[in-house]
Write a protein that holds these residues in place. Structure first.
Motif, PDB file in Angstrom:
ATOM      1  N   ILE A 110     -15.365  55.219 -53.653  1.00 29.61           N
ATOM      2  CA  ILE A 110     -15.204  54.805 -52.259  1.00 29.61           C
ATOM      3  C   ILE A 110     -16.128  55.619 -51.360  1.00 29.61           C
ATOM      4  N   LEU A 111     -16.213  56.933 -51.606  1.00 29.99           N
ATOM      5  CA  LEU A 111     -17.082  57.789 -50.802  1.00 29.99           C
ATOM      6  C   LEU A 111     -18.554  57.430 -50.999  1.00 29.99           C
ATOM      7  N   VAL A 112     -18.940  57.115 -52.227  1.00 25.19           N
ATOM      8  CA  VAL A 112     -20.318  56.696 -52.495  1.00 25.19           C
ATOM      9  C   VAL A 112     -20.630  55.405 -51.737  1.00 25.19           C
ATOM     10  N   LEU A 113     -19.697  54.449 -51.757  1.00 24.96           N
ATOM     11  CA  LEU A 113     -19.898  53.176 -51.050  1.00 24.96           C
ATOM     12  C   LEU A 113     -19.958  53.381 -49.541  1.00 24.96           C
ATOM     13  N   LEU A 114     -19.079  54.243 -49.018  1.00 26.74           N
ATOM     14  CA  LEU A 114     -19.120  54.540 -47.587  1.00 26.74           C
ATOM     15  C   LEU A 114     -20.446  55.197 -47.207  1.00 26.74           C
ATOM     16  N   GLY A 115     -20.956  56.059 -48.085  1.00 23.82           N
ATOM     17  CA  GLY A 115     -22.249  56.685 -47.842  1.00 23.82           C
ATOM     18  C   GLY A 115     -23.368  55.659 -47.781  1.00 23.82           C
ATOM     19  N   PRO A 126     -33.975  44.764 -49.544  1.00 25.95           N
ATOM     20  CA  PRO A 126     -34.551  44.959 -50.884  1.00 25.95           C
ATOM     21  C   PRO A 126     -34.181  46.342 -51.402  1.00 25.95           C
ATOM     22  N   ILE A 127     -34.043  46.481 -52.694  1.00 28.55           N
ATOM     23  CA  ILE A 127     -33.612  47.755 -53.276  1.00 28.55           C
ATOM     24  C   ILE A 127     -34.523  48.902 -52.864  1.00 28.55           C
ATOM     25  N   HIS A 128     -35.831  48.646 -52.768  1.00 29.50           N
ATOM     26  CA  HIS A 128     -36.751  49.742 -52.459  1.00 29.50           C
ATOM     27  C   HIS A 128     -36.574  50.271 -51.038  1.00 29.50           C
ATOM     28  N   GLU A 129     -35.850  49.541 -50.183  1.00 32.38           N
ATOM     29  CA  GLU A 129     -35.602  50.005 -48.817  1.00 32.38           C
ATOM     30  C   GLU A 129     -34.244  50.681 -48.662  1.00 32.38           C
ATOM     31  N   ILE A 130     -33.432  50.655 -49.702  1.00 28.08           N
ATOM     32  CA  ILE A 130     -32.084  51.220 -49.628  1.00 28.08           C
ATOM     33  C   ILE A 130     -32.109  52.697 -49.990  1.00 28.08           C
ATOM     34  N   ARG A 131     -31.452  53.503 -49.164  1.00 33.27           N
ATOM     35  CA  ARG A 131     -31.278  54.917 -49.507  1.00 33.27           C
ATOM     36  C   ARG A 131     -29.913  55.070 -50.163  1.00 33.27           C
ATOM     37  N   PHE A 132     -29.904  55.416 -51.446  1.00 31.21           N
ATOM     38  CA  PHE A 132     -28.667  55.520 -52.203  1.00 31.21           C
ATOM     39  C   PHE A 132     -28.002  56.889 -52.054  1.00 31.21           C
ATOM     40  N   ALA A 133     -28.784  57.931 -51.933  1.00 31.98           N
ATOM     41  CA  ALA A 133     -28.221  59.276 -51.785  1.00 31.98           C
ATOM     42  C   ALA A 133     -27.624  59.427 -50.393  1.00 31.98           C
ATOM     43  N   SER A 134     -26.519  60.161 -50.285  1.00 32.77           N
ATOM     44  CA  SER A 134     -25.860  60.328 -48.989  1.00 32.77           C
ATOM     45  C   SER A 134     -24.981  61.573 -49.000  1.00 32.77           C
ATOM     46  N   VAL A 135     -24.577  61.992 -47.818  1.00 28.34           N
ATOM     47  CA  VAL A 135     -23.651  63.125 -47.684  1.00 28.34           C
ATOM     48  C   VAL A 135     -22.322  62.799 -48.345  1.00 28.34           C
ATOM     49  N   LEU A 136     -21.745  61.632 -48.006  1.00 27.51           N
ATOM     50  CA  LEU A 136     -20.455  61.257 -48.582  1.00 27.51           C
ATOM     51  C   LEU A 136     -20.570  61.016 -50.081  1.00 27.51           C
ATOM     52  N   GLY A 137     -21.720  60.506 -50.517  1.00 28.53           N
ATOM     53  CA  GLY A 137     -21.929  60.306 -51.945  1.00 28.53           C
ATOM     54  C   GLY A 137     -21.917  61.617 -52.708  1.00 28.53           C
ATOM     55  N   ARG A 138     -22.584  62.631 -52.152  1.00 29.49           N
ATOM     56  CA  ARG A 138     -22.577  63.938 -52.811  1.00 29.49           C
ATOM     57  C   ARG A 138     -21.177  64.529 -52.830  1.00 29.49           C
ATOM     58  N   ILE A 139     -20.462  64.417 -51.718  1.00 27.62           N
ATOM     59  CA  ILE A 139     -19.090  64.924 -51.679  1.00 27.62           C
ATOM     60  C   ILE A 139     -18.251  64.231 -52.747  1.00 27.62           C
ATOM     61  N   GLY A 140     -18.396  62.903 -52.838  1.00 26.79           N
ATOM     62  CA  GLY A 140     -17.614  62.144 -53.807  1.00 26.79           C
ATOM     63  C   GLY A 140     -17.905  62.542 -55.245  1.00 26.79           C
ATOM     64  N   ILE A 141     -19.181  62.655 -55.596  1.00 30.13           N
ATOM     65  CA  ILE A 141     -19.563  62.976 -56.978  1.00 30.13           C
ATOM     66  C   ILE A 141     -19.181  64.409 -57.333  1.00 30.13           C
ATOM     67  N   ALA A 142     -19.505  65.358 -56.441  1.00 29.21           N
ATOM     68  CA  ALA A 142     -19.169  66.761 -56.707  1.00 29.21           C
ATOM     69  C   ALA A 142     -17.663  66.956 -56.764  1.00 29.21           C
ATOM     70  N   TYR A 143     -16.940  66.309 -55.847  1.00 26.59           N
ATOM     71  CA  TYR A 143     -15.470  66.372 -55.832  1.00 26.59           C
ATOM     72  C   TYR A 143     -14.908  65.826 -57.145  1.00 26.59           C
ATOM     73  N   MET A 144     -15.465  64.721 -57.616  1.00 26.42           N
ATOM     74  CA  MET A 144     -14.974  64.096 -58.843  1.00 26.42           C
ATOM     75  C   MET A 144     -15.107  65.037 -60.039  1.00 26.42           C
ATOM     76  N   PHE A 145     -16.293  65.580 -60.242  1.00 24.81           N
ATOM     77  CA  PHE A 145     -16.494  66.454 -61.403  1.00 24.81           C
ATOM     78  C   PHE A 145     -15.684  67.745 -61.289  1.00 24.81           C
ATOM     79  N   ALA A 146     -15.605  68.300 -60.070  1.00 23.43           N
ATOM     80  CA  ALA A 146     -14.820  69.518 -59.877  1.00 23.43           C
ATOM     81  C   ALA A 146     -13.347  69.261 -60.177  1.00 23.43           C
ATOM     82  N   ASN A 147     -12.841  68.100 -59.772  1.00 17.70           N
ATOM     83  CA  ASN A 147     -11.433  67.770 -60.006  1.00 17.70           C
ATOM     84  C   ASN A 147     -11.149  67.480 -61.478  1.00 17.70           C
TER      85      ASN A 147
END
Length: 376
Positions: A110-115, A126-147
């Motif tokens: 959910i955090l990655v999608l919100l990001g 187009p995919i080449h114009e989309i920025r996939f990395a985000s603040v909420l995405g990093r929080i979500g991924i780091a939170y997931m692995f830490a948990n």
């Protein structure tokens, strides 16, 4: 939703921490417009202290550290602090680890999608114009692995993984680089983390050749989340007095700050790369802030002064994403434009910035009174 505050020093079973909500609100306060107040004050007064504060509320171009760099990792740290009080409580109630892992993964997605929405809106691109990395995405991924580590390992192994990620990341960037650059190159184009993001991340990177929320530099960010979890475990322990908890957090915080400066000589403090020295530096500051807020609010019982920040902290995700569906500048003018006529430039900008923050806080206060909180 309120916390039980203890004024004595005896070990008690803590529930929700008032201090954690207040610190989260204090953190978000600086990115919901408070930084613009001090930028405007610096421009209006040309006074040295305001200029110094204004400078601290900016990001260095590459290496170095300003206090503004603390906002993002402090939020991730606090997400970790809440884990023993939320995920840990569910575990104590009898929920299986597999059930909780699924919940953690869902929250991360959910955090990655919100990001993605915050970065790109709801427009089809187009995919080449989309920025996939985000603040909420990093929080979500780091939170997931830490948990996940929290759920399947003991406290000692959580400490091991904390050091494993930041030492491993340091060694990796020290002995590798982007093709055509010498080993250990830490420039924006030459470092291995940015090269890996350019190689594996689809879409565009924020800075073209580098993204400050890139996928590879999320590895040490897991340690930031783990440090928060270890802090939460400490604060939840009933075998420690409240004074001991505060002292332990403060001592470790100071040690981390010293280690960060030593490591900075070989591996510069750098938010863009989330370097290992950066993890220790922001970790030390986060521990000291958590210790101070916990001592003043939950130990001594002084809560009233922190209510302003608690209102923000209880809906931190909501206020972070609100700019995508609320035009705050238009709203501020609608309520306070009359007030600006009483001031001349450049102080009109100062008053406008204060009103901008106040209208956001009033919105959050309304949500708080209605007991409406955005949970992810």
């Amino acid at each position: 939703m309120t916390a039980i505050t203890q004024a004595d020093d005896s070990p008690k079973i803590p529930t929700r921490l008032y201090s954690l909500d207040a610190l989260r609100g204090f953190d978000m306060f600086w990115i919901m417009g408070a930084e613009e107040i001090f930028h405007a004050l610096a421009d209006a007064t040309k006074w040295g202290p305001f200029i110094a504060i204004s400078n601290q509320l900016t990001h260095p171009a590459w290496n170095g550290f300003h206090l503004y760099d603390l906002i993002f990792p402090l939020f991730l740290f606090m997400a970790g602090v809440s884990t023993p009080f939320s995920v840990g409580r569910e575990l104590e109630k009898g929920k299986s680890r597999n059930q909780l892992v699924l919940r953690v993964i869902k929250r991360a997605l959910i955090l990655v999608l919100l990001g993605l929405v915050i970065n790109n809106g709801l427009n089809i691109k187009p995919i080449h114009e989309i920025r996939f990395a985000s603040v909420l995405g990093r929080i979500g991924i780091a939170y997931m692995f830490a948990n996940i580590i929290y759920l399947y390992s003991t406290e000692k192994f959580q400490i091991f993984w904390f050091w494993f990620f930041i030492i491993g990341y340091w060694l990796l960037l020290k002995f590798t680089s982007a093709p055509g650059f010498p080993a250990g190159d830490l420039t924006m184009q030459g470092n291995f983390a940015s090269y890996m993001d350019r190689t594996i991340l689809p879409g565009r990177l924020y800075l073209g050749v580098h993204d400050p929320e890139g996928l590879f530099s999320t590895i040490p960010a897991i340690s930031t989340g783990l440090l928060g979890i270890l802090t939460g475990i400490t604060l939840k322990k009933t075998t420690l007095s409240q004074g001991t908890k505060v002292l332990r957090l403060a001592i470790v915080g100071v040690i981390f700050l010293v280690l960060a400066q030593i490591w900075n000589v070989d591996f510069p403090i750098n938010k863009n790369l989330w370097t290992s020295s950066f993890v220790l530096n922001v970790g030390g500051l986060s521990l000291l802030l958590m210790a101070w807020f916990y001592y003043v609010i939950d130990v001594l019982g002084y809560q009233k002064w922190a209510f302003f920040f608690k209102v923000i902290g209880m809906n931190s995700i909501l206020i972070y994403i609100s700019g995508k569906f609320i035009n705050w500048e238009y709203t501020t003018k609608g309520f306070f434009n009359w007030l600006l006529y009483f001031f001349n430039d450049p102080y009109k900008l100062v008053v406008g910035a204060i009103c901008y923050v106040m209208i956001k806080w009033l919105f959050l206060y309304f949500m708080y009174k209605k007991k409406v909180f955005l949970r992810v």
